[in-house]
Scaffold this motif. Sequence first.
Motif, PDB file in Angstrom:
ATOM      1  N   ALA A  74       0.852  -1.192   0.000  1.00 34.23           N
ATOM      2  CA  ALA A  74       0.000   0.000   0.000  1.00 34.23           C
ATOM      3  C   ALA A  74       0.889   1.244   0.000  1.00 34.23           C
ATOM      4  N   PRO A  75       0.623   2.201  -0.889  1.00 43.29           N
ATOM      5  CA  PRO A  75       1.486   3.382  -1.000  1.00 43.29           C
ATOM      6  C   PRO A  75       1.464   4.286   0.234  1.00 43.29           C
ATOM      7  N   ASP A  76       0.409   4.210   1.033  1.00 45.74           N
ATOM      8  CA  ASP A  76       0.311   5.087   2.211  1.00 45.74           C
ATOM      9  C   ASP A  76       0.973   4.480   3.452  1.00 45.74           C
ATOM     10  N   LEU A  77       1.529   3.273   3.323  1.00 40.83           N
ATOM     11  CA  LEU A  77       2.222   2.619   4.441  1.00 40.83           C
ATOM     12  C   LEU A  77       3.694   2.440   4.086  1.00 40.83           C
ATOM     13  N   ASN A  78       4.548   2.493   5.051  1.00 43.16           N
ATOM     14  CA  ASN A  78       5.933   2.086   4.835  1.00 43.16           C
ATOM     15  C   ASN A  78       6.047   0.703   5.459  1.00 43.16           C
ATOM     16  N   CYS A  79       5.763  -0.300   4.661  1.00 45.23           N
ATOM     17  CA  CYS A  79       5.673  -1.665   5.173  1.00 45.23           C
ATOM     18  C   CYS A  79       6.984  -2.168   5.753  1.00 45.23           C
TER      19      CYS A  79
ATOM     20  N   GLU B 277      -1.459 -12.163   9.214  1.00 44.90           N
ATOM     21  CA  GLU B 277      -1.226 -12.567   7.828  1.00 44.90           C
ATOM     22  C   GLU B 277      -2.258 -12.002   6.859  1.00 44.90           C
ATOM     23  N   ALA B 278      -3.535 -12.066   7.177  1.00 42.26           N
ATOM     24  CA  ALA B 278      -4.569 -11.561   6.260  1.00 42.26           C
ATOM     25  C   ALA B 278      -4.365 -10.073   5.995  1.00 42.26           C
ATOM     26  N   TRP B 279      -4.067  -9.302   7.044  1.00 39.87           N
ATOM     27  CA  TRP B 279      -3.803  -7.868   6.887  1.00 39.87           C
ATOM     28  C   TRP B 279      -2.561  -7.658   6.023  1.00 39.87           C
ATOM     29  N   ALA B 280      -1.501  -8.417   6.297  1.00 39.01           N
ATOM     30  CA  ALA B 280      -0.250  -8.276   5.557  1.00 39.01           C
ATOM     31  C   ALA B 280      -0.430  -8.630   4.086  1.00 39.01           C
ATOM     32  N   ARG B 281      -1.186  -9.673   3.793  1.00 39.32           N
ATOM     33  CA  ARG B 281      -1.415 -10.058   2.396  1.00 39.32           C
ATOM     34  C   ARG B 281      -2.128  -8.946   1.626  1.00 39.32           C
ATOM     35  N   GLU B 282      -2.967  -8.207   2.301  1.00 45.63           N
ATOM     36  CA  GLU B 282      -3.700  -7.126   1.637  1.00 45.63           C
ATOM     37  C   GLU B 282      -2.886  -5.838   1.569  1.00 45.63           C
ATOM     38  N   HIS B 283      -2.203  -5.466   2.641  1.00 44.53           N
ATOM     39  CA  HIS B 283      -1.563  -4.154   2.727  1.00 44.53           C
ATOM     40  C   HIS B 283      -0.055  -4.148   2.469  1.00 44.53           C
TER      41      HIS B 283
END
Length: 137
Positions: free
Chosen positions: A32-37, A50-56
């Motif tokens: 996601a461009p608005d996060l610095n993963c 995991e579900a959140w990470a797979r999406e974001h």
Amino acid sequence: MEKMLMISVGVFGVLCFLPFGDLQTTDWCKDAPDLNCWRYIDEKCIGAYEAWAREHCPYRCGYCPNKPPCVDTDTACAAYIKHDHSACSNPTTRAFMRENCRQECHLCHIPGEHSSPNTPPPGTPVPTDGLVKPAVG
């Protein structure tokens, strides 16, 4: 900001600096461009997250078909470590080092690398040559 990849070639130690831009080469599978993963610790990529990470944060967490390469994107990584031997693990600097100095800090592990990758949306062409190609632009 354009990032550079340093490549050492041959016996004579010739160095090349090649721009590689954004290594997230799969249009449908990127952070996601608005996060610095890269600021998230590995544990935020697996288990209950995991579900959140797979999406974001699928690229950083290793859920894309193309995995992040283990390279230093900052040419001063060795100097940072020389100045502060704990730079890779220091709570103040470790997020920066995880993002920019993965090779120098030996942070090449990708949390989801042994999980099945996300699947592309229907009708999305998927490269079959297995090569990670730099993004255009």
